[in-house]
Design a protein around this motif. Structure first.
Motif, PDB file in Angstrom:
ATOM      1  N   ALA A   1       0.831  -1.207   0.000  1.00 15.41           N
ATOM      2  CA  ALA A   1       0.000   0.000   0.000  1.00 15.41           C
ATOM      3  C   ALA A   1       0.865   1.256   0.000  1.00 15.41           C
ATOM      4  O   ALA A   1       0.553   2.244  -0.689  1.00 15.41           O
ATOM      5  CB  ALA A   1      -0.933  -0.010   1.212  1.00 15.41           C
ATOM      6  N   ILE A   2       1.961   1.222   0.756  1.00 17.16           N
ATOM      7  CA  ILE A   2       2.871   2.376   0.794  1.00 17.16           C
ATOM      8  C   ILE A   2       3.499   2.614  -0.580  1.00 17.16           C
ATOM      9  O   ILE A   2       3.545   3.749  -1.067  1.00 17.16           O
ATOM     10  CB  ILE A   2       3.967   2.156   1.856  1.00 17.16           C
ATOM     11  N   ILE A   3       3.975   1.537  -1.214  1.00 17.34           N
ATOM     12  CA  ILE A   3       4.599   1.670  -2.534  1.00 17.34           C
ATOM     13  C   ILE A   3       3.574   2.179  -3.550  1.00 17.34           C
ATOM     14  O   ILE A   3       3.867   3.066  -4.365  1.00 17.34           O
ATOM     15  CB  ILE A   3       5.190   0.317  -2.986  1.00 17.34           C
ATOM     16  N   GLY A   4       2.346   1.636  -3.500  1.00 14.01           N
ATOM     17  CA  GLY A   4       1.299   2.102  -4.410  1.00 14.01           C
ATOM     18  C   GLY A   4       0.983   3.570  -4.210  1.00 14.01           C
ATOM     19  O   GLY A   4       0.821   4.323  -5.184  1.00 14.01           O
ATOM     20  N   GLY A   5       0.897   3.990  -2.948  1.00  9.30           N
ATOM     21  CA  GLY A   5       0.643   5.402  -2.667  1.00  9.30           C
ATOM     22  C   GLY A   5       1.776   6.292  -3.134  1.00  9.30           C
ATOM     23  O   GLY A   5       1.549   7.401  -3.648  1.00  9.30           O
ATOM     24  N   PHE A   6       3.003   5.816  -2.981  1.00  3.29           N
ATOM     25  CA  PHE A   6       4.171   6.590  -3.435  1.00  3.29           C
ATOM     26  C   PHE A   6       4.115   6.815  -4.942  1.00  3.29           C
ATOM     27  O   PHE A   6       4.257   7.953  -5.420  1.00  3.29           O
ATOM     28  CB  PHE A   6       5.452   5.839  -3.041  1.00  3.29           C
ATOM     29  N   TRP A   7       3.892   5.746  -5.714  1.00  6.50           N
ATOM     30  CA  TRP A   7       3.881   5.888  -7.168  1.00  6.50           C
ATOM     31  C   TRP A   7       2.678   6.686  -7.653  1.00  6.50           C
ATOM     32  O   TRP A   7       2.781   7.456  -8.615  1.00  6.50           O
ATOM     33  CB  TRP A   7       3.915   4.518  -7.834  1.00  6.50           C
ATOM     34  N   LEU A   8       1.530   6.538  -6.992  1.00 10.11           N
ATOM     35  CA  LEU A   8       0.376   7.354  -7.354  1.00 10.11           C
ATOM     36  C   LEU A   8       0.649   8.826  -7.069  1.00 10.11           C
ATOM     37  O   LEU A   8       0.280   9.708  -7.853  1.00 10.11           O
ATOM     38  CB  LEU A   8      -0.863   6.891  -6.579  1.00 10.11           C
ATOM     39  N   GLY A   9       1.329   9.101  -5.955  1.00 12.24           N
ATOM     40  CA  GLY A   9       1.690  10.477  -5.627  1.00 12.24           C
ATOM     41  C   GLY A   9       2.640  11.077  -6.644  1.00 12.24           C
ATOM     42  O   GLY A   9       2.495  12.234  -7.048  1.00 12.24           O
ATOM     43  N   VAL A  10       3.632  10.280  -7.078  1.00  9.74           N
ATOM     44  CA  VAL A  10       4.561  10.748  -8.111  1.00  9.74           C
ATOM     45  C   VAL A  10       3.809  11.053  -9.400  1.00  9.74           C
ATOM     46  O   VAL A  10       4.037  12.084 -10.052  1.00  9.74           O
ATOM     47  CB  VAL A  10       5.662   9.689  -8.357  1.00  9.74           C
ATOM     48  N   ASP A  11       2.890  10.161  -9.766  1.00  8.75           N
ATOM     49  CA  ASP A  11       2.088  10.359 -10.979  1.00  8.75           C
ATOM     50  C   ASP A  11       1.264  11.637 -10.892  1.00  8.75           C
ATOM     51  O   ASP A  11       1.199  12.417 -11.855  1.00  8.75           O
ATOM     52  CB  ASP A  11       1.174   9.156 -11.184  1.00  8.75           C
ATOM     53  N   GLN A  12       0.646  11.885  -9.747  1.00 10.76           N
ATOM     54  CA  GLN A  12      -0.209  13.059  -9.600  1.00 10.76           C
ATOM     55  C   GLN A  12       0.601  14.357  -9.545  1.00 10.76           C
ATOM     56  O   GLN A  12       0.154  15.393 -10.042  1.00 10.76           O
ATOM     57  CB  GLN A  12      -1.069  12.923  -8.337  1.00 10.76           C
TER      58      GLN A  12
ATOM     59  N   GLU B   1       1.186  15.094 -13.069  1.00  6.79           N
ATOM     60  CA  GLU B   1      -0.019  15.615 -13.715  1.00  6.79           C
ATOM     61  C   GLU B   1      -0.229  17.089 -13.391  1.00  6.79           C
ATOM     62  O   GLU B   1      -0.718  17.860 -14.222  1.00  6.79           O
ATOM     63  CB  GLU B   1      -1.245  14.811 -13.261  1.00  6.79           C
ATOM     64  N   GLU B   2       0.147  17.493 -12.185  1.00  9.06           N
ATOM     65  CA  GLU B   2      -0.054  18.877 -11.769  1.00  9.06           C
ATOM     66  C   GLU B   2       1.117  19.775 -12.149  1.00  9.06           C
ATOM     67  O   GLU B   2       1.089  20.985 -11.885  1.00  9.06           O
ATOM     68  CB  GLU B   2      -0.286  18.931 -10.254  1.00  9.06           C
ATOM     69  N   GLY B   3       2.157  19.198 -12.742  1.00  2.00           N
ATOM     70  CA  GLY B   3       3.303  19.992 -13.179  1.00  2.00           C
ATOM     71  C   GLY B   3       4.231  20.420 -12.065  1.00  2.00           C
ATOM     72  O   GLY B   3       5.041  21.334 -12.231  1.00  2.00           O
ATOM     73  N   THR B   4       4.138  19.758 -10.899  1.00  2.83           N
ATOM     74  CA  THR B   4       4.989  20.125  -9.763  1.00  2.83           C
ATOM     75  C   THR B   4       5.999  19.027  -9.420  1.00  2.83           C
ATOM     76  O   THR B   4       6.655  19.096  -8.382  1.00  2.83           O
ATOM     77  CB  THR B   4       4.119  20.405  -8.519  1.00  2.83           C
ATOM     78  N   LEU B   5       6.132  18.039 -10.302  1.00  3.47           N
ATOM     79  CA  LEU B   5       7.029  16.917 -10.013  1.00  3.47           C
ATOM     80  C   LEU B   5       8.489  17.325 -10.163  1.00  3.47           C
ATOM     81  O   LEU B   5       8.871  17.959 -11.151  1.00  3.47           O
ATOM     82  CB  LEU B   5       6.720  15.753 -10.957  1.00  3.47           C
ATOM     83  N   SER B   6       9.291  16.963  -9.185  1.00  4.19           N
ATOM     84  CA  SER B   6      10.736  17.172  -9.244  1.00  4.19           C
ATOM     85  C   SER B   6      11.415  15.811  -9.087  1.00  4.19           C
ATOM     86  O   SER B   6      11.384  15.221  -8.001  1.00  4.19           O
ATOM     87  CB  SER B   6      11.204  18.120  -8.127  1.00  4.19           C
ATOM     88  N   TRP B   7      12.009  15.319 -10.180  1.00  6.65           N
ATOM     89  CA  TRP B   7      12.691  14.028 -10.096  1.00  6.65           C
ATOM     90  C   TRP B   7      13.913  14.099  -9.186  1.00  6.65           C
ATOM     91  O   TRP B   7      14.302  13.101  -8.573  1.00  6.65           O
ATOM     92  CB  TRP B   7      13.077  13.544 -11.490  1.00  6.65           C
ATOM     93  N   THR B   8      14.503  15.282  -9.086  1.00 11.89           N
ATOM     94  CA  THR B   8      15.608  15.459  -8.138  1.00 11.89           C
ATOM     95  C   THR B   8      15.116  15.253  -6.718  1.00 11.89           C
ATOM     96  O   THR B   8      15.748  14.559  -5.908  1.00 11.89           O
ATOM     97  CB  THR B   8      16.217  16.865  -8.286  1.00 11.89           C
ATOM     98  N   GLY B   9      13.958  15.855  -6.409  1.00  6.67           N
ATOM     99  CA  GLY B   9      13.383  15.676  -5.080  1.00  6.67           C
ATOM    100  C   GLY B   9      13.005  14.231  -4.810  1.00  6.67           C
ATOM    101  O   GLY B   9      13.195  13.722  -3.694  1.00  6.67           O
ATOM    102  N   ILE B  10      12.452  13.547  -5.833  1.00 11.20           N
ATOM    103  CA  ILE B  10      12.084  12.139  -5.670  1.00 11.20           C
ATOM    104  C   ILE B  10      13.325  11.293  -5.399  1.00 11.20           C
ATOM    105  O   ILE B  10      13.335  10.414  -4.528  1.00 11.20           O
ATOM    106  CB  ILE B  10      11.358  11.625  -6.932  1.00 11.20           C
ATOM    107  N   PHE B  11      14.407  11.565  -6.141  1.00 14.79           N
ATOM    108  CA  PHE B  11      15.653  10.817  -5.954  1.00 14.79           C
ATOM    109  C   PHE B  11      16.167  10.972  -4.523  1.00 14.79           C
ATOM    110  O   PHE B  11      16.515   9.982  -3.860  1.00 14.79           O
ATOM    111  CB  PHE B  11      16.714  11.304  -6.944  1.00 14.79           C
ATOM    112  N   PHE B  12      16.200  12.217  -4.039  1.00 10.61           N
ATOM    113  CA  PHE B  12      16.709  12.437  -2.684  1.00 10.61           C
ATOM    114  C   PHE B  12      15.739  11.907  -1.632  1.00 10.61           C
ATOM    115  O   PHE B  12      16.165  11.513  -0.536  1.00 10.61           O
ATOM    116  CB  PHE B  12      17.002  13.924  -2.457  1.00 10.61           C
TER     117      PHE B  12
END
Length: 366
Positions: free
Chosen positions: A178-189, A192-203
């Motif tokens: 459930a945690i992993i699913g929520g994490f990936w759904l959060g990254v996807d959203q 979608e909202e244009g606020t994703l930072s792959w640098t932030g996700i990596f760290f």
């Protein structure tokens, strides 16, 4: 220290399970239990103090790391300053122990190069943990911060199996799912909202990994400092200060500081000091919450605090989030709560049944 919520949370949980922290009062001293209302009030105050300190620390660090009005691009320096302040507070309180309460039980601190070298491997992981926490917070919003670094539980399970050969129950694994699913759904959203930072996700992922490694290495290093969490905190932060210097030099942060227009501002240094004090305090209030409740209640409180922090961040920054974005947060928080609850039940089963099988005991080790 900013990742303290963190960071010190895992260390204190282990330390409080063994040697007592001299700063934490022993509940029920003298063999007498306090009245129910007094105990309930004390627990409420401690939980509120933990929530306030933890949430305030995150918002303060976000300001120092990524404020448009401050415009300071020196995250390593901010982390270095907080480590230096933590080491200074440890030393200052230790020196004040001779003056009597409330610091009379603190052990004396002196810098032993041999001990410092023994703690160095843990300090390297510690640096990775606090730095990646701050860098994650710099590149993602406060509202997404908890989701961005939510994989600590998953890494706990993975590393416990790979390094300690401890297995995990099916229900606990489902909670991790459930945690992993929520994490990936959060990254996807966020995308979608244009606020994703792959640098932030990596760290955020790196921070989760380092938190898990920090807990494992802490167990190995604690005997070097005679089981004293106080000494370990001191040595960790002193080592971190030394190791941060070449990093700041390599990343050009000394030049950034030289050209920083608010370097002489009392308000800037006031905010820096306040952030460091909150970072130092989070370890103490975390220990208080565990002391007056239980590790299970502490984890439940931390999950609820994360939910409140997310809502406050959305309101404060006037964000508009989609239904699926909120769903991702609920999946992460729900998975974390479920994992904590399952492990609590498993540990209680082991304690109550002395004939439980060895492999069942191992399953409760995560």
């Amino acid at each position: 220290m900013s990742g303290a919520q963190l960071t010190r949370t895992g260390i204190l949980r282990m330390a409080l399970g063994g040697a007592a922290d001299p700063l934490l009062p022993a509940e029920g001293e003298g063999g007498r239990r306090a009245p129910f209302l007094l105990r309930a009030l004390r627990i409420a105050v401690v939980v509120c103090l933990y929530w306030f300190t933890s949430i305030a620390m995150v918002f303060l660090n976000k300001y120092l790391l990524d404020s448009p009005s401050l415009r300071l691009n020196a995250p390593i320096f901010v982390t270095f300053f907080q480590c230096a302040l933590t080491a200074a507070l440890c030393l200052g309180l230790s020196l004040g122990a001779a003056c009597g309460p409330p610091c009379s039980g603190l052990p004396a601190l002196r810098l032993d190069p041999k001990v410092s070298r023994s703690v160095l491997p843990l300090s390297a992981v510690f640096i990775g943990m606090v730095t990646s926490n701050n860098l994650c917070l710099k590149h993602v919003g406060v509202a997404f911060y908890n989701v961005g670094r939510s994989l600590t539980t998953v890494f706990n399970v993975l590393l416990s199996y790979l390094l300690l050969k401890q297995t995990t129950s099916l229900y606990a694994l489902l909670a991790c799912g459930a945690i992993i699913g929520g994490f990936w759904l959060g990254v996807d959203q966020e995308g979608e909202e244009g606020t994703l930072s792959w640098t932030g996700i990596f760290f955020g992922i790196l921070a989760s990994l380092c938190v898990s490694l920090n807990a494992i290495y802490t167990k190995k290093v604690l005997p070097v400092v005679d089981g004293s969490i106080w000494r370990l905190t001191f040595y960790n932060n002193v080592n971190a200060c030394v190791l941060f210097f070449p990093l700041m030099l390599l990343l050009g942060e000394f030049r950034t500081l030289y050209h920083f227009d608010k370097l002489g501002s009392p308000s800037f240094w006031g905010m820096m000091t306040l952030g460091g004090v909150f970072g130092f305090a989070i370890g103490y209030v975390t220990g208080l919450q565990i002391k007056f409740t239980s590790p299970l209640t502490h984890n439940v409180s931390g999950t609820a605090k994360a939910c409140a922090q997310t809502v406050l961040a959305v309101i404060y920054f006037e964000d508009t989030k989609s239904f699926l974005w909120w769903t991702s947060n609920l999946m992460v928080l729900g998975g974390s709560f479920a994992y904590t609850w399952v492990k609590g039940l498993e540990m209680r089963k082991v304690q109550e049944d002395p004939n439980v099988k060895i492999n069942e005991r191992n399953e409760t080790g995560v």
